[in-house]
Design a protein around this motif. Structure first.
Motif, PDB file in Angstrom:
ATOM      1  N   VAL A   1     -24.613  32.093  82.295  1.00  0.00           N
ATOM      2  CA  VAL A   1     -23.227  32.534  82.344  1.00  0.00           C
ATOM      3  C   VAL A   1     -23.099  33.743  81.430  1.00  0.00           C
ATOM      4  O   VAL A   1     -23.626  33.736  80.312  1.00  0.00           O
ATOM      5  N   CYS A   2     -22.396  34.770  81.891  1.00  0.00           N
ATOM      6  CA  CYS A   2     -22.275  35.991  81.088  1.00  0.00           C
ATOM      7  C   CYS A   2     -20.945  36.656  81.454  1.00  0.00           C
ATOM      8  O   CYS A   2     -20.849  37.351  82.459  1.00  0.00           O
TER       9      CYS A   2
ATOM     10  N   SER B   1     -19.164  38.116  84.870  1.00  0.00           N
ATOM     11  CA  SER B   1     -18.026  39.001  85.129  1.00  0.00           C
ATOM     12  C   SER B   1     -18.193  40.243  84.279  1.00  0.00           C
ATOM     13  O   SER B   1     -18.852  40.219  83.230  1.00  0.00           O
ATOM     14  N   ALA B   2     -17.598  41.331  84.746  1.00  0.00           N
ATOM     15  CA  ALA B   2     -17.661  42.599  84.009  1.00  0.00           C
ATOM     16  C   ALA B   2     -16.432  43.425  84.374  1.00  0.00           C
ATOM     17  O   ALA B   2     -15.941  43.354  85.507  1.00  0.00           O
ATOM     18  N   PRO B   3     -15.924  44.215  83.430  1.00  0.00           N
ATOM     19  CA  PRO B   3     -14.668  44.924  83.666  1.00  0.00           C
ATOM     20  C   PRO B   3     -14.823  46.238  84.425  1.00  0.00           C
ATOM     21  O   PRO B   3     -15.830  46.929  84.297  1.00  0.00           O
TER      22      PRO B   3
ATOM     23  N   THR C   1     -25.313  28.151  73.999  1.00  0.00           N
ATOM     24  CA  THR C   1     -24.766  29.501  73.818  1.00  0.00           C
ATOM     25  C   THR C   1     -25.774  30.416  73.144  1.00  0.00           C
ATOM     26  O   THR C   1     -26.677  29.967  72.440  1.00  0.00           O
ATOM     27  N   SER C   2     -25.585  31.721  73.392  1.00  0.00           N
ATOM     28  CA  SER C   2     -26.382  32.722  72.679  1.00  0.00           C
ATOM     29  C   SER C   2     -25.517  33.923  72.365  1.00  0.00           C
ATOM     30  O   SER C   2     -24.525  34.192  73.047  1.00  0.00           O
TER      31      SER C   2
ATOM     32  N   LEU D   1     -27.066  28.545  79.962  1.00  0.00           N
ATOM     33  CA  LEU D   1     -26.957  29.350  78.754  1.00  0.00           C
ATOM     34  C   LEU D   1     -25.842  30.359  78.941  1.00  0.00           C
ATOM     35  O   LEU D   1     -25.851  31.143  79.893  1.00  0.00           O
ATOM     36  N   ASP D   2     -24.874  30.340  78.026  1.00  0.00           N
ATOM     37  CA  ASP D   2     -23.773  31.298  78.016  1.00  0.00           C
ATOM     38  C   ASP D   2     -24.190  32.454  77.106  1.00  0.00           C
ATOM     39  O   ASP D   2     -24.205  32.310  75.878  1.00  0.00           O
ATOM     40  N   VAL D   3     -24.539  33.587  77.710  1.00  0.00           N
ATOM     41  CA  VAL D   3     -25.098  34.719  76.967  1.00  0.00           C
ATOM     42  C   VAL D   3     -23.965  35.637  76.502  1.00  0.00           C
ATOM     43  O   VAL D   3     -23.104  36.023  77.283  1.00  0.00           O
TER      44      VAL D   3
END
Length: 237
Positions: free
Chosen positions: A98-99, A129-131, A64-65, A44-46
């Motif tokens: 996945v996020c 991943s996150a910035p 996907t969500s 699931l791609d959140v």
């Protein structure tokens, strides 16, 4: 960092070209993460938005969500409409979540990661991943920036193990990418200075090209645009 885009669709190539220093590393990271999943894995791609990386998970059961307030209008409707911290899924129902570039838009990211830990089966994987270094975007829902240690802390707090957090690009490339985007960051009000802003944007883009030439010298990668993280739900051995 040059990434092999052979085999990528024109849509993915265009998406990456909008911010190559930020997005090329995502292609490499997600390809590797997808390759580690079993064929047909439930993924699931959140916060998927327009799901630009969908094709990288072609060998999986990819869904996907996104939440109901999203500003994205994907060509393919999302499979699950729900906030990231309250997914209408059973416990242990996914092999992976996945996020990418979503946690900064959630008011309580620790709750989001706890929800991921709930819906991923024992032994399953979170891929995110996150910035760390990026400008405000998708306002007003832009709440956080993350260090490697902050991400690791939140993942451990949610119960994940084997946490691996890595910088996604060097510091010089980060500065160069921000210089390219400054043309849009400074805005475009009708105040009589439109021409000067346009000229400044061209000069900043040229400067970015000069700055990029020093990227190979960075030995520490202390100021990436984003960090990647992979972690596992305990059990399932």
């Amino acid at each position: 960092m040059a990434v092999d885009m052979s085999g990528a669709s024109e849509a993915l190539r265009a998406f990456v070209a909008e911010a190559p220093a930020a997005r090329e590393p995502h292609v490499a990271f997600l390809r590797q993460a997808a390759a580690a999943l079993a064929p047909g894995a439930r993924v699931l791609d959140v916060g998927a938005g327009e799901a630009p990386y969908r094709e990288l998970f072609a060998g999986t059961d990819y869904r996907t969500s996104d939440w109901s307030g999203t500003t994205h209008t994907p060509d393919v409707a999302v499979d699950v409409v729900a906030p990231a911290d309250d997914l209408p899924l059973e416990d242990d129902s996914l092999d992976a979540v996945v996020c990418t570039q979503v946690l900064e838009h959630t008011p309580e990211p620790w709750r989001v990661l706890e929800e991921f830990a709930r819906v991923i089966r024992p032994g399953g994987t979170v891929i995110l991943s996150a910035p760390l270094t990026w400008y405000l975007h998708e306002l007003p829902h832009d709440y956080y920036r993350f260090t490697a240690y902050g991400l690791a802390h939140l993942l451990h707090r949610a119960g994940f193990v084997d946490v691996d957090v890595q910088p996604m690009n060097d510091s010089v490339s980060t500065v160069a990418e921000l210089l390219r985007h400054l043309r849009w960051i400074i805005g475009s009000p009708e105040d009589g200075h439109e021409g000067s802003r346009g000229t400044a944007g061209v000069l900043l883009a040229e400067l970015a090209g000069v700055v990029d030439q020093a990227a190979w010298l960075d030995s520490q990668w202390l100021m990436p645009i984003s960090f990647s993280a992979v972690a596992r739900v305990p059990g399932g051995e």
